[in-house]
Write a protein that holds these residues in place. Structure first.
Motif, short mmCIF file in Angstrom:
data_model
loop_
_atom_site.label_atom_id
_atom_site.label_comp_id
_atom_site.label_asym_id
_atom_site.label_seq_id
_atom_site.Cartn_x
_atom_site.Cartn_y
_atom_site.Cartn_z
N GLY A 24 0.86 -1.18 0.00
CA GLY A 24 0.00 0.00 0.00
C GLY A 24 0.89 1.23 0.00
O GLY A 24 1.83 1.32 -0.79
N THR A 25 0.66 2.15 0.92
CA THR A 25 1.51 3.34 1.01
C THR A 25 2.64 3.17 2.02
O THR A 25 3.43 4.08 2.23
N GLN A 26 2.71 2.00 2.66
CA GLN A 26 3.78 1.72 3.61
C GLN A 26 4.80 0.78 2.96
O GLN A 26 4.64 0.35 1.83
N GLN A 27 5.84 0.48 3.72
CA GLN A 27 6.89 -0.39 3.21
C GLN A 27 7.23 -1.49 4.21
O GLN A 27 7.09 -1.32 5.41
N LEU A 28 7.72 -2.59 3.65
CA LEU A 28 8.28 -3.68 4.44
C LEU A 28 9.74 -3.79 4.04
O LEU A 28 10.06 -3.85 2.86
N HIS A 29 10.63 -3.76 5.01
CA HIS A 29 12.06 -3.89 4.77
C HIS A 29 12.55 -5.20 5.36
O HIS A 29 12.37 -5.46 6.55
N LEU A 30 13.13 -6.05 4.52
CA LEU A 30 13.74 -7.29 4.98
C LEU A 30 15.23 -7.09 5.06
O LEU A 30 15.85 -6.58 4.11
N LEU A 31 15.83 -7.48 6.18
CA LEU A 31 17.26 -7.28 6.41
C LEU A 31 17.90 -8.62 6.75
O LEU A 31 17.48 -9.28 7.71
N GLU A 32 18.89 -9.02 5.95
CA GLU A 32 19.58 -10.28 6.26
C GLU A 32 20.45 -10.06 7.49
O GLU A 32 21.31 -9.20 7.51
N HIS A 33 20.17 -10.87 8.50
CA HIS A 33 20.85 -10.73 9.80
C HIS A 33 20.93 -12.13 10.40
O HIS A 33 19.94 -12.65 10.90
N LEU A 34 22.09 -12.72 10.35
CA LEU A 34 22.23 -14.13 10.67
C LEU A 34 22.13 -14.48 12.15
O LEU A 34 21.71 -15.57 12.51
N GLU A 35 22.49 -13.57 13.02
CA GLU A 35 22.53 -13.91 14.44
C GLU A 35 21.75 -12.95 15.31
O GLU A 35 21.98 -12.84 16.48
N GLY A 36 20.80 -12.23 14.75
CA GLY A 36 20.05 -11.24 15.52
C GLY A 36 19.19 -11.86 16.60
O GLY A 36 18.74 -13.00 16.50
N GLU A 37 18.93 -11.10 17.64
CA GLU A 37 18.11 -11.58 18.75
C GLU A 37 16.63 -11.62 18.39
O GLU A 37 15.85 -12.25 19.10
N THR A 38 16.23 -10.98 17.31
CA THR A 38 14.82 -10.94 16.96
C THR A 38 14.39 -12.11 16.10
O THR A 38 13.21 -12.24 15.79
N LEU A 39 15.30 -12.98 15.72
CA LEU A 39 14.95 -14.11 14.87
C LEU A 39 14.18 -15.15 15.67
O LEU A 39 14.65 -15.66 16.68
N ARG A 40 12.95 -15.45 15.21
CA ARG A 40 12.07 -16.40 15.90
C ARG A 40 12.32 -17.81 15.40
O ARG A 40 12.80 -18.01 14.31
N ARG A 41 11.89 -18.78 16.18
CA ARG A 41 11.97 -20.18 15.77
C ARG A 41 10.64 -20.91 15.96
O ARG A 41 10.46 -22.00 15.46
N GLY A 42 9.71 -20.31 16.67
CA GLY A 42 8.49 -21.01 17.04
C GLY A 42 7.34 -20.87 16.06
O GLY A 42 7.46 -20.29 14.98
N ALA A 43 6.21 -21.42 16.47
CA ALA A 43 4.98 -21.41 15.67
C ALA A 43 4.28 -20.06 15.79
O ALA A 43 4.75 -19.16 16.48
#
Length: 127
Positions: free
Chosen positions: A48-67
């Protein structure tokens, strides 16, 4: 006082940028847009009028693993039709959790990207 105009973008950490590109570009059909030549790897999308930014970050604390856990951090996109979004996700064989009669006051659909980032699609009841 801050005068808020709107949400500009949401940034998500991803482990593999090309896998993420396949999911967001080819499966969800997001529109990729130009990204400045930062010293990091990333992809930007128009939503829409907003954006999504994907950032490759291999060891970040925000990376989830769950359902899917709707209480966990996520971003939400308002869609025109709940039923058409369900049909699209099913045709693309994208696993989802549907909540047509959510207590939120609107219908909700949740999906996970390949890095377990949670995406919510919201729509008016009965749409």
């Amino acid at each position: 006082m801050i005068e808020y105009i709107g949400l500009h973008h949401v940034s998500l950490a991803v482990r593999d940028l090309e896998q993420a590109r396949h999911f967001y570009t080819n499966q969800l059909k997001f529109q990729e847009i130009q990204r400045p030549p930062f010293n990091s790897k990333g992809i930007w999308y128009a939503v829409g009028t907003q954006q999504l930014h994907l950032l490759e970050h291999l060891e970040g604390e925000t990376l989830r693993r769950g359902a899917i856990d709707s209480v966990d951090g996520h971003f939400a996109i308002w869609v025109k039709s709940y039923s058409e979004t369900i049909a699209f996700l099913e045709a693309a064989t994208i696993a989802h959790e549907a909540r047509p009669d959510s207590l939120a006051g609107f219908s909700q659909i949740y999906v996970l990207d390949l890095d377990h980032n949670i995406i919510e699609f919201g729509a008016a009841y009965g749409s």
